[in-house]
Design an enzyme around this catalytic site. Sequence first.
Site, mmCIF file in Angstrom:
data_model
loop_
_atom_site.group_PDB
_atom_site.id
_atom_site.type_symbol
_atom_site.label_atom_id
_atom_site.label_comp_id
_atom_site.label_asym_id
_atom_site.label_seq_id
_atom_site.Cartn_x
_atom_site.Cartn_y
_atom_site.Cartn_z
ATOM 1 N N HIS A 1 2.173 -1.814 7.737
ATOM 2 C CA HIS A 1 1.500 -2.912 7.024
ATOM 3 C C HIS A 1 0.015 -2.606 6.879
ATOM 4 C CE1 HIS A 1 -0.159 -6.850 6.035
ATOM 5 N NE2 HIS A 1 -1.015 -6.637 7.007
ATOM 6 N N HIS B 1 -3.309 -2.317 3.638
ATOM 7 C CA HIS B 1 -4.762 -2.587 3.639
ATOM 8 C C HIS B 1 -5.639 -1.392 3.268
ATOM 9 C CE1 HIS B 1 -4.903 -6.672 5.244
ATOM 10 N NE2 HIS B 1 -3.980 -6.340 6.125
ATOM 11 N N GLU C 1 -4.764 -10.685 2.233
ATOM 12 C CA GLU C 1 -3.353 -10.547 2.617
ATOM 13 C C GLU C 1 -2.395 -10.862 1.463
ATOM 14 O OE1 GLU C 1 -3.640 -9.253 6.689
ATOM 15 O OE2 GLU C 1 -2.244 -9.078 5.045
ATOM 16 N N SER D 1 2.881 -4.483 1.130
ATOM 17 C CA SER D 1 3.639 -3.757 2.173
ATOM 18 C C SER D 1 5.014 -4.383 2.411
ATOM 19 C CB SER D 1 2.854 -3.760 3.490
ATOM 20 O OG SER D 1 2.638 -5.106 3.905
#
Length: 277
Positions: free
Chosen positions: A136, A141, A182, A201
Amino acid sequence: MILQAATYGASDRPPRGDYSRCAPDYTCPQNHAAYTAADHDTYRRLYERQAALLPGLACDAFIDALPSLGVKDHIPRFEEINERLFKATQWEIVAVPGLIPEVPFFTLLANRKFPVTDWIRTPAEFDYIVEPDIFHDLFGHVPLLFNPVFADYVQRYGQGGLKADSLGACEQLSRLYWYTIEFGLLKQKDGLRAYGAGILSSSGELQHAVHSPEPLRLPLQLERTMRTRYKIDTYQQTYFVIDSFEQLFEMTAPDFAPVYSQVMALPEIAANGEMAA
Ligand code: HBI
Ligand code: FE
């Protein structure tokens, strides 16, 4: 030193990482030799599946930056990514055992250091995991930290977080993080695309966030976003949309203190958009 880990929202599971071996700033060495063949294979399979889902769903800036992440067939060494990342935007990634408390998190971001969880999910969790793992954090990110405008926004977010903590507004600011970094959506000329790491993700949420008729999709607006609660273990019921990363950066220019007092005086909004009674 007992280091308590942060948890997203009300997750009641104990943190998975080994916090006993991290420094006071919560960073720890990435013990690359400790990854098993199964760990590397899980990373390879997650990367392969997710990269195939991106066209038409992930924003162009993410797709352009993804190759900068480097190797796809095993878990990368952070120092290899950092060589490229630091040259691109003066950011670096640092290993952490998992979620960390808000102030250490904000402090790392304010210093252009992104905390990346150093463990990977088990093969049994291939399709879903609640806590952010290395896939993730790396896949979701890190690529956009190669984008100069977005990278500056993330640092500004960290600086704002330290101020928010002094004003007791961490919850309001964490909603801004949640609904941009996010789970943010970006309007491109050719349609809606994802830029949020939680969407990028996730094998299921990518399609849902961009095409499902169910969720609310609203223009990103500081007060509304900071009042909107979020859920950590379901697809989002509300997404906030921006026109450009420049919009994100400009939005964080003013002092948020008056925004916090305005937001705190108004009722919160449920994740599905319903005004609290
Ligand atoms: N810790 N490692 C890590 N990664 C995150 O994304 C993270 C965190 N702690 C707190 C947090 N995110 C959110 O509450 C932010 O809104 C601060
Ligand atoms: Fe994340």
